[in-house]
Design an enzyme around this catalytic site. Structure first.
Site, short mmCIF file in Angstrom:
data_model
loop_
_atom_site.label_atom_id
_atom_site.label_comp_id
_atom_site.label_asym_id
_atom_site.label_seq_id
_atom_site.Cartn_x
_atom_site.Cartn_y
_atom_site.Cartn_z
N ILE A 191 -6.13 -30.17 -31.26
CA ILE A 191 -7.15 -29.81 -30.27
C ILE A 191 -8.26 -29.04 -30.96
O ILE A 191 -8.04 -28.00 -31.58
CB ILE A 191 -6.50 -28.95 -29.16
N ASN A 235 -11.12 -27.85 -29.50
CA ASN A 235 -11.59 -26.72 -28.70
C ASN A 235 -10.77 -26.69 -27.42
O ASN A 235 -10.94 -27.53 -26.54
CB ASN A 235 -13.08 -26.89 -28.40
N GLU A 285 -9.27 -39.24 -20.82
CA GLU A 285 -8.82 -40.15 -19.77
C GLU A 285 -7.38 -39.94 -19.33
O GLU A 285 -7.00 -40.27 -18.21
CB GLU A 285 -9.04 -41.60 -20.24
N GLY A 291 -7.41 -38.44 -28.12
CA GLY A 291 -8.37 -38.16 -27.06
C GLY A 291 -7.74 -37.46 -25.87
O GLY A 291 -6.54 -37.51 -25.64
#
Ligand SMILES: Cc1cc2nc3c(=O)[nH]c(=O)nc-3n(C[C@H](O)[C@H](O)[C@H](O)COP(=O)(O)OP(=O)(O)OC[C@H]3O[C@@H](n4cnc5c(N)ncnc54)[C@H](O)[C@@H]3O)c2cc1C
Ligand code: FES
Ligand code: FES
Lengths: 452, 750
Positions: free
Chosen positions: B640, B642, B716, B713
């Site tokens: 991650i 941020n 989504e 990602g």
């Protein structure tokens, strides 16, 4: 029309302003102030929120359904006027950055102005204050957090504007007497109160509504009077004013209004407009009918009164003559027996699928009076007379209620539409009567309040 | 959970910028209203364009009152199929997988309601709007085909973008018929519309053969090539600017007809032209999530082990193009089963062409799969979480490959614990809250692939001790301006406040597509590599320079940090970038980098983000109004960059889950084919009151294979899992299984 207002502290005088140019179009296209965004152009999203102040305080309004003449004599702040002229951020702006309240940022200017207005008014009901702003990205929580964390900081001095004097205009009467004369002489004119309906006729329906009479200057029509006998609301009382006025007397009605549109819509929408438009799904008429309200109409110097339910003749047809306008609506002071249920698909910002209002009086265990009115069940706001009759004179009991429930099938033949099916509507009407009874009996306490 | 995550080992070392919960670098611009979105541009001599929308869904336009429109004051031009200039590419052609057939007034056919049928250009927006109204089209109308029953069925060659329409492993029939417990589930999902808060908009301006366009776009260089193609100019002649996107969710990745019309108009009237879609125009030419009709069958043995899993999906597309929700493929990678079948069919209806919308395929498919899984658990009499753990896939069920990393078990554990799942009664209809509301708890598993796109970036170290880093990234709210700058800063070994980050236009190197949740990984990888390459060049200079304290350190023997190079074996010997450049007499040194994945890893591993979502609903026992009172998810998505931004993305996705489950639905009139709720009053997106408590938790995950940075990602995945969790919670509250979304209050009436 000639109008004068303050825009972010600067005086703007417009000569010959078009009566139906919206503030949003003017800001973005003519004035080049592009911070205020257009997300829907019909009052649903709050991306265009601006702060409008006058001697009565500051209100958040949707610029997309606000006509320029409605600004006459007001001071206006857009997102460009929320930070100090030297660039210092307003506390709500800093909080939005710190709490990550902005993702794509398109909704942000609207939120900032709603937040700054709430902040200026010292409002603490953060969820309600922001219910009129849609965000497709954040899920709201960070924005609510930001609003809360800025709440205790002082209101920056640059937000306060000096008062402005409105420019006089023939089609902007400043009293109901002036309006009466003008409208009688121009019965074809379109009256504009808060423009939350009329605005859509123009932006969505592309209707030409000339000539237009703006009621905003008729301050006597905004009056609310409450004495020992009667509550009387001038036609131009906006929904937030109505809500505050009845909060103690009829809390359930006030709670329903909390869920009426959004802050921005309630700040504009008037009780007169909500009645005069004759909508079958307007939220005030069922409540007012259940309260036994009287409608006060005026044409020139002639006035007439009628029971509110008699005003609604048929879908799209009301008992209003050319040149006649709604002056006020009133009802008697009474012990609060009123419960209003606004049933909608979404919890906030949603037009009612069914709006049911019950006002049932019981004396010595027997129903002495019953006034039940519904929106969304017929082409007009309508009383459930069969149900009322099945209750009156009967013991206030499970059996009576069970029997009376069947009356809804006689009273209403609702339609199925996007919001709900006919079956659901009828089922709901029946369930609401039972719920009113249960609540009254204290079964499970006030527990079964319709949420939220 | 600490706000700052520990950097996992195993792949490249990032510096101190990545992993920080930095606030957005574009925050001030956004809160003061100075961030410029496409529709905010007002070049000199601007003309306004409005398109007239078809009022029928199928047929032909037989007349338009062009005279009336043209004679309206301030109308400059009216464009119809009769006078429309030729395009260099056929708007009905498909030049690459990301091009859709578009409406550019090629003829008088109407293929769906809301299709552009003429364009009016005027001095003002009002005049253009009035001009469009005056066109008063008349039609030759054919019956509209709306809904699965009325459309034209066919077998699609592909689903999604190039996805497989069918899959089979093992022997489903035998597995299913030998199963002890067999369940079936039918689930319909409606058409949904992206409805980003920013409507699509474009400002187009020609200068000779050079075209400048301001338009929100998720794939800037791809779009540049496509725009250039339609107008027969080289891609270099197109400048596309998209610094801020007011939400995209997939709908701003692919060119749409109205953009082409505006550019065409700008050329015809030889002035800059602005075209902004009205909200109602967002329900036609700019894509949507296609409706699906899904059927699942699951067989398990007596212990709850899945023996056979079948997922069939029919998806709707337009009459003239193909985008098929690959919903059935959501069953390929989640639960272990010896036999898995997925099959797709399609139906053509008279609407605009669907397109990718946040978690295409996965969202709709997961919404159905998770209901079926819950039913299977119910059949076995097992707790839904235990059932999912029992069928935990240790390797990818479809391919048998190992996962690059999978921390779903940790997600289940963390979210279940936070939610309090262990107190859940097995049978439905058992819980009431203090207000008498029916309460139900449900769960769903979340999954999303981790694709990557080719991406390039440039890094320039400057003598003043700063760096310029450039890539054509797209920030549609996910925070690219911030997260990408953080990665870039680590690439060049500088604090982020000494970085000038240029992004969002075609002037920068191609950052690929901001879609498929692959943007941070792709563009971030390119930025990091560009930075490392630039630093490497600098190190080459220094170590070869006898006057440098780093002389002779050898290329691998230096480390970059805070704008200095240090000898790896001797921290006391270091030199600043500025000094190295100064001595070399250079103003700057630059390098390119590209993002990507080691093809060997792509071959060998299955790569997904995972998550688990738990939902609590409260339902009025008489009125059936449903509220999602709690939604808690835990997600593992590699490294991650941020945590603030990642959580924002995840909760945003979860809220979309609420919208999917309870609200969102585009309704078309069966007879006329017109959308009935083409506005935000009728098409409900969640409001604040719909989402009282939504929480996303992050699970640390070290994925050494997914890419050099270890990034997957988060954009989504949040919607997957959430939808099914809510439906399952509704069942748990009421005992009623959901067979279509959104869950209507009506559906709970007995
Ligand atoms: C986003 C949004 C949400 C909404 N939500 C709700 C909701 O939850 N519940 C609900 O009930 N309504 C809702 N509405 C509808 C609307 O707010 C109301 O109908 C409103 O009360 C109308 O009042 P107004 O002052 O804005 O009227 P206007 O738009 O100014 O006028 C409405 C009509 O009444 C006439 N009129 C106005 N005043 C007078 C008068 N004194 N005498 C005679 N005629 C008059 C006008 O000529 C016009 O025909 C919503 C509207 C919007 C845009
Ligand atoms: S633009 Fe949406 S409320 Fe005004
Ligand atoms: S931040 Fe994108 S709509 Fe609110």
């Amino acid at each position: 029309m000639n109008i004068t207002f303050l825009l972010n502290g600067e005086t703007v005088e417009l000569a010959d302003a078009d009566a139906t140019t919206t503030l949003l179009d003017w800001l973005r296209e003519e004035r080049g102030l592009k911070g205020t965004k257009e997300g829907c152009n019909e009052g649903d999203c709050g991306a265009c929120t601006v702060m409008v102040s006058d001697e009565n305080g500051s209100r958040a309004l949707n610029a997309c359904i606000l006509f320029l003449p409605q600004l006459n004599g007001k001071s206006l702040r857009t997102v460009e006027g929320i930070a100090a002229p030297d660039g210092r951020l307003h506390p709500v702006q800093q909080a939005m950055i710190d709490d990550h309240g902005s993702q794509c940022g398109f909704c942000t200017p609207g939120f900032i102005v709603s937040m700054a207005t709430a902040h200026r008014n010292g409002a603490r009901d953060f969820d309600d204050q922001l219910a009129g702003n849609l965000c497709r990205c954040t899920g709201y929580a960070p924005i609510i957090r930001a609003t809360r964390s800025a709440a205790d900081q002082p209101v920056p001095d640059w937000i306060t504007d000096a008062p402005v004097t409105a420019t006089a205009n023939r089609f902007m009467p400043d009293s109901s007497d002036a309006l009466a004369k003008l409208y009688e002489a121009n019965p074809d004119a379109t009256l504009v109160a808060g423009a939350t309906d009329v605005g859509l006729w123009v932006t969505k329906g592309l209707r030409d509504i000339d000539p237009v009479i703006f009621l905003a200057g008729c301050s006597d029509l905004k009056q609310v009077s409450i004495d020992d006998e009667t509550l009387r609301f001038g036609a131009m009382a906006d929904m937030n004013t109505v809500r505050a006025a009845i909060a103690d007397l009829h809390p359930s009605y006030a709670e329903m209004i909390r869920r009426y549109g959004s802050v921005q819509v309630r700040n504009a929408a008037t009780i007169g407009g909500n009645i005069a438009n004759g909508s079958p799904i307007g939220d005030n008429p069922p409540a007012l009918i259940a309260l036994g309200a009287t409608l006060h109409l005026r044409k020139g110097d002639q006035r007439r009164d009628l029971p509110l339910e008699a005003f609604f003749l048929d879908y799209g047809k009301q008992d209003r003559r050319p040149g006649e306008f709604v002056e006020a609506v009133s009802f008697s002071r009474q012990t609060d027996r009123l419960k209003c249920y606004k049933i909608s698909k979404r919890f906030d910002q949603d037009i009612s699928a069914v709006c049911g209002c019950f006002n049932i009086t019981v004396a010595d265990g027997v129903v002495s009076e019953a006034r039940i009115a519904f929106g969304g069940m017929a082409g007009i706001p309508k009383r459930a007379t069969s149900v009322e009759n099945a209750l009156i004179g009967k013991p206030w009991s499970d059996d009576t209620v069970d029997t009376a429930r069947a009356g809804f099938d006689e009273d209403f033949a609702p339609l199925s539409d996007m919001r709900a099916s006919a079956t659901y509507r009828l089922e709901t009407a029946r369930a609401l009567l039972s719920r009113y009874f249960a609540e009254d009996r204290g079964v499970a306490g006030s527990v079964l309040e319709v949420q939220p | 959970m600490p706000d700052t995550l520990q950097t996992p080992a195993g792949h490249v070392r990032l510096g101190s910028n990545s992993g920080q919960p930095m606030t957005r670098r574009d925050g001030i611009a956004k809160v003061t209203g100075t961030a410029t979105y496409a529709a905010d541009n007002r070049p000199d001599r601007l003309a306004h364009a409005v398109f007239a929308s078809a009022g029928i869904a199928r047929g032909r336009v037989v007349s338009l009152n062009v005279e009336a429109a043209k004679s309206h004051p301030e109308v400059i031009e009216v464009i119809t199929p009769d006078n429309r200039p030729a395009l260099h590419l056929d708007p009905d052609g498909k030049s690459h997988p990301f091009s859709w057939r578009i409406e550019a007034l090629q003829d008088n056919t109407v293929r769906y309601a809301g299709q552009p049928i003429a364009l009016v250009v005027a001095e003002t927006l009002e005049a253009a709007t009035e001009g469009a109204r005056l066109l008063a089209p008349e039609y030759d109308t054919d019956p509209a085909r709306i809904g699965f029953e009325n459309g034209e069925a066919y077998d699609p060659p592909a689903v999604g973008i190039g996805g497989n329409p069918s899959f089979s492993k093992g022997d489903f029939d035998t597995g299913f018929s030998n199963s002890e417990h067999r369940i079936g589930a039918s689930v319909d999902t409606p058409a949904q519309y992206h409805n980003a808060m920013e409507p699509h908009a474009i400002v187009a301006e020609w200068s000779g053969d050079h075209l400048t366009i301001d338009t929100p776009n998720q794939a800037i260089h791809l779009a540049r090539g496509a725009f250039a193609g339609y107008f027969g100019i080289p891609p270099e002649n197109v400048t596309l600017r998209s610094p801020f996107i007011g939400g995209g969710f997939g709908s701003k990745a692919i060119l749409v007809g109205p953009q082409i019309l505006a550019i065409m108009a700008a050329r015809m009237v030889d002035r800059p032209v602005k075209l902004v879609l009205r909200r109602d125009q967002m329900f036609g030419p700019v894509q949507h999530r296609g409706a699906t009709r899904q059927k699942l069958r699951i067989g398990t043995d007596g212990n709850g082990l899945i023996k056979a899993l079948e997922h069939e999906a029919t998806a709707s597309t337009s009459s003239f193009d193909d985008f098929i929700e690959g919903a059935g493929n959501a069953s390929l990678n989640m639960y272990a089963s010896p036999a898995i079948v997925a099959r797709h069919s399609a139906v053509r209806v008279d609407t605009g062409t669907p397109g990718p919308m946040r978690a295409p395929g996965e969202a709709s498919g997961s919404a159905a799969l998770e209901i079926a899984i819950d039913k299977a658990a119910e059949a076995v009499g097992m707790d839904p979480l235990e059932f999912r753990l029992r069928n935990y896939a240790e390797t990818d069920p479809a391919s048998g490959k190992p996962f690059s990393a999978k921390s779903l078990r940790e997600c289940y554990e963390l979210a279940a614990q936070k939610f309090g799942w262990s107190d859940r009664p097995l049978a439905p209809g058992q819980m009431r809250d203090e207000n008498g509301m029916l309460v139900g708890w449900g769960m769903g598993s979340a999954l999303f692939p981790a694709p990557m796109f080719a991406a390039q970036a440039r890094a320039t170290l400057r003598r003043d001790g700063t760096a310029l880093v450039e890539t054509s990234g797209a920030d549609m709210g996910q925070g690219a301006w911030t997260a990408l700058a953080q990665i870039a800063a680590d690439g060049v070994g500088l604090p982020v406040d000494r970085i000038e980050f240029m992004s969002g236009t075609t002037d920068q190197p191609d950052a690929g597509v901001a879609g498929g949740s692959g943007h941070t990984a792709s563009a971030g990888g390119a930025l990091f590599e560009a930075g490392s390459n630039a630093v490497q060049k600098l190190a080459d200079l220094a170590t070869a320079d006898p006057e440098s304290p780093l002389f002779g350190a050898g290329n691998t023997g230096v480390e970059a940090r805070e704008g200095r190079l240090f000898r790896a074996d001797d921290e006391s010997r270091s030199e600043s970038y500025a000094d190295i450049l100064e001595r070399a007499g250079l103003e700057r040194i630059d390098a390119m980098g590209s993002g990507g994945r080691d093809p060997a890893n792509t071959e060998a591993r299955a790569m997904f983000s995972h998550g688990a979502v738990f939902a609590e609903v409260k339902i009025d026992p008489d009125l059936f109004q449903i509220r999602v009172s709690r939604l808690i998810g835990a997600f593992a998505a590699g490294r991650i960059i941020n945590p603030h931004l990642a959580k924002s993305q995840l909760t945003g996705g979860m809220i979309w889950g609420i919208g999917f489950a309870l609200h969102e639905e585009g309704i078309h009139d069966l007879r006329s084919g017109r959308p009935l709720n083409a506005d935000l009053a009728g098409y409900h997106v969640p409001v604040n009151a719909d989402a009282p408590h939504v929480e996303a938790l992050l699970v640390d995950e070290d994925d050494p294979y997914v890419n050099a940075l270890g990034i997957k990602g988060v954009g989504e995945i949040g919607i997957t899992g959430s939808v099914g969790a809510i439906a399952n919670a509704v069942w748990h509250a009421t005992g009623k299984r959901i067979s279509s979304y959104p869950i209507h209050i009506d559906a709970l009436l007995s």
